[in-house]
Design an enzyme around this catalytic site. Structure first.
Site, PDB file in Angstrom:
ATOM      1  N   HIS A  49      -0.627  -6.520  71.481  1.00 42.10           N
ATOM      2  CA  HIS A  49      -0.209  -6.861  72.858  1.00 42.10           C
ATOM      3  C   HIS A  49      -1.511  -7.309  73.531  1.00 42.10           C
ATOM      4  O   HIS A  49      -1.649  -8.290  74.330  1.00 42.10           O
ATOM      5  CB  HIS A  49       0.534  -5.747  73.385  1.00 42.10           C
ATOM      6  CG  HIS A  49       0.919  -6.074  74.806  1.00 42.10           C
ATOM      7  ND1 HIS A  49       0.080  -5.261  75.823  1.00 42.10           N
ATOM      8  CD2 HIS A  49       1.771  -6.856  75.390  1.00 42.10           C
ATOM      9  CE1 HIS A  49       0.467  -5.897  77.001  1.00 42.10           C
ATOM     10  NE2 HIS A  49       1.359  -6.795  77.017  1.00 42.10           N
ATOM     11  N   GLU A  52      -2.989 -10.638  72.590  1.00 41.43           N
ATOM     12  CA  GLU A  52      -1.950 -11.595  73.206  1.00 41.43           C
ATOM     13  C   GLU A  52      -2.604 -11.771  74.756  1.00 41.43           C
ATOM     14  O   GLU A  52      -2.638 -13.022  75.133  1.00 41.43           O
ATOM     15  CB  GLU A  52      -0.838 -11.265  72.996  1.00 41.43           C
ATOM     16  CG  GLU A  52       0.269 -12.042  74.033  1.00 41.43           C
ATOM     17  CD  GLU A  52       1.128 -11.403  74.822  1.00 41.43           C
ATOM     18  OE1 GLU A  52       1.245 -11.637  75.941  1.00 41.43           O
ATOM     19  OE2 GLU A  52       1.841 -10.607  74.346  1.00 41.43           O
ATOM     20  N   GLU A 129       0.275  -2.288  84.098  1.00 45.73           N
ATOM     21  CA  GLU A 129       1.591  -2.770  82.983  1.00 45.73           C
ATOM     22  C   GLU A 129       2.128  -1.464  82.672  1.00 45.73           C
ATOM     23  O   GLU A 129       3.506  -1.107  82.969  1.00 45.73           O
ATOM     24  CB  GLU A 129       1.359  -3.759  82.080  1.00 45.73           C
ATOM     25  CG  GLU A 129       2.710  -4.211  81.510  1.00 45.73           C
ATOM     26  CD  GLU A 129       2.284  -5.254  80.349  1.00 45.73           C
ATOM     27  OE1 GLU A 129       3.162  -5.690  79.760  1.00 45.73           O
ATOM     28  OE2 GLU A 129       1.171  -5.771  80.123  1.00 45.73           O
TER      29      GLU A 129
END
Length: 412
Positions: A49, A52, A129
């Site tokens: 992640h 990315e 996040e």
């Protein structure tokens, strides 16, 4: 149509998949890396992640701002997402700008520089996040649920990673991970829209020739564990997620039997859960079911939220509905569910974004393109007995239960 589909493999092993849709003006591009959170070891948790996120932060030839400006200059949409089993970089542009979009995408995949200041900045963003995730009851209960389903296994862990691992990642970590997983044998370029296959192959040969062949990535097989997970949190309602092991996506017959079961049981306003739990008893505003499928495992999931003092009644009524669906399914329910599945599948065929995803997933999983007509035939041939047998097989298995709310939940 099969004649619209083409596949080629470059000398280095990169698979090129195209589906020609001459009646549209755009192309949808997916570059699928067969690596995600379940491929990570304990020291790598969250790196797929994080990587990315870093894709847009600059390459040897483009700054982050230049990447953004170049995509905006061609009116394109570009993004990426990470799952447990793959990472996908995708774009949608006008057909005339396909070469340019692929040029940027190839640059990002092969030439990202992972500057220290960008890593530090993105670390802070991912921390935000994670904090947002933990403040959201829905995110929190599903994280607990999957941690319980696949306890101690990569498939049960959050794709976001943890502070313990994320803070350790450096440029070397990202480059090593790319070297291990982002090779030609592990990547699939799928494009659907107004394009010519041979031209796409020529462009790909030009842009991706430097990719090393490598080998396909592997992961530890998943094992459904199950159990209970409780989160104490002061909320206006108590929510539960109830789960059972079901089929993986490899067995298409069983998969579509499970899809039909989920639709009948909790897939819409006419479903049994909606009609019983919400319309008849008024126990919940939100209630339903769905199934998640992976390469070697799957989970049938039931979810609902209710007033704190109605939780036990809600749970009991859901269990009653489970018993009922293991005994009988009506012809009308099957017809309705089949039409929902068939309609969703056939209407999606008109969208190049869906076709690009479809051919990419088909080929990366099965090594072939599965025609929509083949899926429709599978759906058509499913009988009531198949659904009842599937229900009995699923609901006789080990239960997973996750609950979030303010109450003392020791009684469950």
């Amino acid at each position: 149509m099969k004649e619209n589909f083409n596949v080629s493999k470059l000398k280095n092993g990169l698979t090129i998949l195209t589906y020609n849709m001459p009646y549209v003006h755009s192309v949808a591009i997916n570059l699928i890396a067969k690596v995600g959170a379940r491929y990570e070891n304990e020291e790598e948790e969250g790196i797929s992640h994080f990587l990315e996120h870093m894709a847009f932060k600059g390459t040897k030839t483009r700054t982050a701002q230049q990447i953004a400006e170049e995509f905006d200059s061609i009116g394109g949409y570009f993004n990426a997402y990470t799952g447990h089993e793959n990472t996908v970089y995708y774009a949608r542009v006008l057909s005339e700008n396909c070469h340019k979009a692929l040029n940027i995408l190839a640059d990002i995949i092969q030439n990202s520089i992972f500057a220290d200041e960008e890593i530090a900045k993105e670390y802070q963003i991912i921390m935000q996040e994670i904090a947002h995730h933990h403040d959201n009851p829905d995110d929190l209960i599903y994280e607990t649920f999957y941690n319980t389903v696949y306890k101690g296994q990569p498939l049960g862990k959050s794709i976001l990673g943890t502070t313990k691992t994320l803070v350790t990642f450096t440029k070397e970590h990202f480059l090593n991970f790319i070297g291990k997983h982002y090779n030609a044998e592990n990547l699939y370029l799928s494009i659907a829209g107004n394009i010519e296959h041979n031209k796409i192959v020529m462009i790909a040969e030009e842009l991706f020739a430097s990719l090393k062949q490598g080998v396909k990535s592997s992961f530890i097989p998943a094992k459904y564990i199950g159990g209970k997970g409780f989160i104490h949190k002061e909320l206006e309602q108590t929510s539960l997620v109830l789960g059972f092991e079901c089929t993986s996506y490899i067995n298409l017959g069983q998969l579509y039997q499970t899809y039909l079961l989920s639709i009948i049981f909790g897939g819409g306003m006419s479903s049994r859960l909606f009609q019983s739990i919400r319309e008849k008893l008024g126990l919940a505003y939100v209630v339903g079911s769905y199934n998640s499928a992976y390469f070697d495992s799957g989970v049938f999931t039931i979810y609902a939220s209710t007033a704190h003092n109605k939780l036990e009644l809600l749970y009991r009524e859901i269990k009653n509905e489970i018993i009922k669906i293991t005994e009988t399914v009506s012809t009308e329910e099957i017809i309705r569910a089949k039409m929902q599945l068939r309609s969703n599948l056939q209407m999606a065929q008109e969208q190049n974004t869906y076709k690009s995803e479809e051919i990419g997933k088909n080929y990366s999983v099965f090594g072939k393109y599965i025609l929509p007509e083949e899926i429709i035939e599978i759906i058509t041939n499913i009988r009531a007995d198949d659904i009842i047998n599937t229900a009995n097989k699923i609901f006789s298995g080990t239960t997973t239960l996750a609950i979030i709310g303010p109450n003392d939940l020791n009684g469950f």
